[in-house]
Design a protein around this motif. Structure first.
Motif, PDB file in Angstrom:
ATOM      1  N   MET A   1       0.955  -1.143  -0.060  1.00  0.00           N
ATOM      2  CA  MET A   1       0.050  -0.183  -0.006  1.00  0.00           C
ATOM      3  C   MET A   1       0.887   1.191  -0.126  1.00  0.00           C
ATOM      4  SD  MET A   1      -3.353  -0.089   1.523  1.00  0.00           S
ATOM      5  CE  MET A   1      -4.488  -1.496   1.351  1.00  0.00           C
ATOM      6  N   LEU A   2       1.590   1.633  -1.126  1.00  0.00           N
ATOM      7  CA  LEU A   2       2.305   2.478  -1.181  1.00  0.00           C
ATOM      8  C   LEU A   2       1.436   3.860  -1.481  1.00  0.00           C
ATOM      9  CD1 LEU A   2       5.182   1.131  -3.259  1.00  0.00           C
ATOM     10  CD2 LEU A   2       5.088   1.114  -0.749  1.00  0.00           C
ATOM     11  N   ASP A   3       1.767   5.017  -0.781  1.00  0.00           N
ATOM     12  CA  ASP A   3       1.188   6.230  -1.036  1.00  0.00           C
ATOM     13  C   ASP A   3      -0.363   6.113  -1.127  1.00  0.00           C
ATOM     14  OD1 ASP A   3       3.765   7.201  -1.550  1.00  0.00           O
ATOM     15  OD2 ASP A   3       3.845   6.854  -3.601  1.00  0.00           O
ATOM     16  N   LEU A   4      -0.925   5.709  -0.043  1.00  0.00           N
ATOM     17  CA  LEU A   4      -2.490   5.494   0.015  1.00  0.00           C
ATOM     18  C   LEU A   4      -2.926   6.578   0.152  1.00  0.00           C
ATOM     19  CD1 LEU A   4      -4.659   3.575   0.223  1.00  0.00           C
ATOM     20  CD2 LEU A   4      -4.403   3.533   2.694  1.00  0.00           C
ATOM     21  N   ILE A   5      -2.373   7.482   0.876  1.00  0.00           N
ATOM     22  CA  ILE A   5      -3.057   9.052   1.005  1.00  0.00           C
ATOM     23  C   ILE A   5      -2.981   9.711  -0.225  1.00  0.00           C
ATOM     24  CG2 ILE A   5      -3.014  11.196   2.263  1.00  0.00           C
ATOM     25  CD1 ILE A   5      -1.785   9.447   4.608  1.00  0.00           C
ATOM     26  N   ARG A   6      -2.053   9.707  -0.924  1.00  0.00           N
ATOM     27  CA  ARG A   6      -1.797  10.572  -2.199  1.00  0.00           C
ATOM     28  C   ARG A   6      -2.693   9.695  -3.254  1.00  0.00           C
ATOM     29  NH1 ARG A   6       1.982  10.495  -6.700  1.00  0.00           N
ATOM     30  NH2 ARG A   6       2.861   8.589  -5.805  1.00  0.00           N
ATOM     31  N   ARG A   7      -2.822   8.650  -3.267  1.00  0.00           N
ATOM     32  CA  ARG A   7      -3.769   8.000  -4.505  1.00  0.00           C
ATOM     33  C   ARG A   7      -5.049   8.394  -4.229  1.00  0.00           C
ATOM     34  NH1 ARG A   7      -1.462   2.137  -6.221  1.00  0.00           N
ATOM     35  NH2 ARG A   7       0.528   2.793  -6.713  1.00  0.00           N
ATOM     36  N   SER A   8      -5.565   8.406  -2.906  1.00  0.00           N
ATOM     37  CA  SER A   8      -6.942   8.582  -2.492  1.00  0.00           C
ATOM     38  C   SER A   8      -7.203   9.903  -2.566  1.00  0.00           C
ATOM     39  CB  SER A   8      -7.272   8.351  -0.912  1.00  0.00           C
ATOM     40  OG  SER A   8      -6.872   7.117  -0.808  1.00  0.00           O
ATOM     41  N   ALA A   9      -6.070  11.093  -2.596  1.00  0.00           N
ATOM     42  CA  ALA A   9      -6.462  12.539  -2.670  1.00  0.00           C
ATOM     43  C   ALA A   9      -6.661  12.642  -4.171  1.00  0.00           C
ATOM     44  CB  ALA A   9      -5.168  13.326  -2.200  1.00  0.00           C
ATOM     45  N   LEU A  10      -5.701  11.836  -5.007  1.00  0.00           N
ATOM     46  CA  LEU A  10      -5.638  12.182  -6.566  1.00  0.00           C
ATOM     47  C   LEU A  10      -7.151  11.565  -7.023  1.00  0.00           C
ATOM     48  CD1 LEU A  10      -4.567  12.564  -9.369  1.00  0.00           C
ATOM     49  CD2 LEU A  10      -3.842  10.295  -9.187  1.00  0.00           C
ATOM     50  N   TRP A  11      -7.772  10.590  -6.546  1.00  0.00           N
ATOM     51  CA  TRP A  11      -8.890   9.976  -6.945  1.00  0.00           C
ATOM     52  C   TRP A  11     -10.102  10.778  -6.764  1.00  0.00           C
ATOM     53  CZ3 TRP A  11     -13.051   7.739  -4.159  1.00  0.00           C
ATOM     54  CH2 TRP A  11     -14.042   7.052  -4.962  1.00  0.00           C
ATOM     55  N   LEU A  12      -9.950  11.353  -5.260  1.00  0.00           N
ATOM     56  CA  LEU A  12     -11.179  12.304  -5.002  1.00  0.00           C
ATOM     57  C   LEU A  12     -11.082  13.585  -5.946  1.00  0.00           C
ATOM     58  CD1 LEU A  12     -10.925  11.916  -1.154  1.00  0.00           C
ATOM     59  CD2 LEU A  12     -12.922  11.124  -2.539  1.00  0.00           C
ATOM     60  N   ARG A  13      -9.897  13.985  -6.174  1.00  0.00           N
ATOM     61  CA  ARG A  13      -9.810  15.243  -6.901  1.00  0.00           C
ATOM     62  C   ARG A  13     -10.503  14.857  -8.424  1.00  0.00           C
ATOM     63  NH1 ARG A  13      -3.948  17.329  -8.438  1.00  0.00           N
ATOM     64  NH2 ARG A  13      -4.434  15.581  -9.878  1.00  0.00           N
TER      65      ARG A  13
ATOM     66  N   THR B   1     -13.796  17.275  -9.117  1.00  0.00           N
ATOM     67  CA  THR B   1     -13.210  18.552  -9.713  1.00  0.00           C
ATOM     68  C   THR B   1     -13.818  18.649 -11.140  1.00  0.00           C
ATOM     69  OG1 THR B   1     -11.191  17.889 -10.443  1.00  0.00           O
ATOM     70  CG2 THR B   1     -11.154  18.925  -8.502  1.00  0.00           C
ATOM     71  N   PRO B   2     -14.244  19.688 -11.882  1.00  0.00           N
ATOM     72  CA  PRO B   2     -14.823  19.828 -12.950  1.00  0.00           C
ATOM     73  C   PRO B   2     -13.592  19.385 -14.124  1.00  0.00           C
ATOM     74  CG  PRO B   2     -14.528  22.085 -12.270  1.00  0.00           C
ATOM     75  CD  PRO B   2     -14.435  20.924 -11.142  1.00  0.00           C
ATOM     76  N   GLY B   3     -14.129  19.036 -15.259  1.00  0.00           N
ATOM     77  CA  GLY B   3     -13.064  18.856 -16.167  1.00  0.00           C
ATOM     78  C   GLY B   3     -12.628  19.951 -17.024  1.00  0.00           C
ATOM     79  N   THR B   4     -11.675  19.853 -17.744  1.00  0.00           N
ATOM     80  CA  THR B   4     -10.737  20.950 -18.315  1.00  0.00           C
ATOM     81  C   THR B   4     -11.680  21.354 -19.780  1.00  0.00           C
ATOM     82  OG1 THR B   4      -9.433  19.506 -19.368  1.00  0.00           O
ATOM     83  CG2 THR B   4      -8.775  20.493 -17.514  1.00  0.00           C
ATOM     84  N   GLY B   5     -12.343  20.237 -20.468  1.00  0.00           N
ATOM     85  CA  GLY B   5     -12.956  20.396 -21.692  1.00  0.00           C
ATOM     86  C   GLY B   5     -12.155  20.382 -22.926  1.00  0.00           C
ATOM     87  N   ARG B   6     -10.829  20.012 -22.745  1.00  0.00           N
ATOM     88  CA  ARG B   6      -9.941  20.028 -23.701  1.00  0.00           C
ATOM     89  C   ARG B   6     -10.391  19.031 -25.080  1.00  0.00           C
ATOM     90  NH1 ARG B   6      -4.569  19.035 -21.468  1.00  0.00           N
ATOM     91  NH2 ARG B   6      -5.374  18.229 -19.665  1.00  0.00           N
ATOM     92  N   ARG B   7     -10.841  17.880 -24.634  1.00  0.00           N
ATOM     93  CA  ARG B   7     -11.361  17.059 -25.613  1.00  0.00           C
ATOM     94  C   ARG B   7     -12.537  17.614 -26.556  1.00  0.00           C
ATOM     95  NH1 ARG B   7     -12.338  12.221 -21.673  1.00  0.00           N
ATOM     96  NH2 ARG B   7     -11.016  13.033 -20.244  1.00  0.00           N
ATOM     97  N   ARG B   8     -13.352  18.432 -26.314  1.00  0.00           N
ATOM     98  CA  ARG B   8     -14.284  18.673 -27.132  1.00  0.00           C
ATOM     99  C   ARG B   8     -14.251  20.234 -27.431  1.00  0.00           C
ATOM    100  NH1 ARG B   8     -19.614  16.695 -23.501  1.00  0.00           N
ATOM    101  NH2 ARG B   8     -18.930  15.034 -23.096  1.00  0.00           N
ATOM    102  N   ALA B   9     -13.109  20.744 -27.514  1.00  0.00           N
ATOM    103  CA  ALA B   9     -12.688  22.205 -27.928  1.00  0.00           C
ATOM    104  C   ALA B   9     -13.060  22.503 -29.080  1.00  0.00           C
ATOM    105  CB  ALA B   9     -11.259  22.523 -27.156  1.00  0.00           C
TER     106      ALA B   9
END
Length: 104
Positions: A1-13, A17-25
């Protein structure tokens, strides 16, 4: 279980968070209004639906013979067994009519 807190924070982010919309620009939806003078003829109406239950015919249940498929299969199995035993030369008690042919 390496970097569990960092992976959890990335997953929650990524989840909250809203998307950037770059794929449909570059994609734009173009809606063309229908012409004012429509040249095609309107489609013809479908025929009225006829229910199979609305027929005026009445079926008499007493006029037909009810066949139970499990009973017919059992009788057929018995007939085949009697024929197989008769082919081997063994006599079995049972029906004397097999497949519409009288057997002795």
């Amino acid at each position: 279980m390496l970097d569990l807190i960092r992976r959890s924070a990335l997953w929650l982010r990524l989840l909250f968070t809203p998307g950037t919309g770059r794929r449909r620009a570059g994609v734009r939806l173009v809606v063309v209004p229908p012409p004012a003078d429509w040249t095609e003829t309107p489609p013809t109406a479908l025929p009225a639906h006829r229910s199979p239950y609305g027929f005026d015919e009445h079926f008499d249940g007493a006029a037909t013979i009810a066949v139970r498929p499990y009973l017919a299969a059992h009788e057929q199995r018995l007939r085949r067994r009697e024929l197989a035993m008769a082919a081997m030369g063994l006599d079995m008690p049972g029906s004397y009519w097999i497949h519409g042919v009288e057997v002795a």
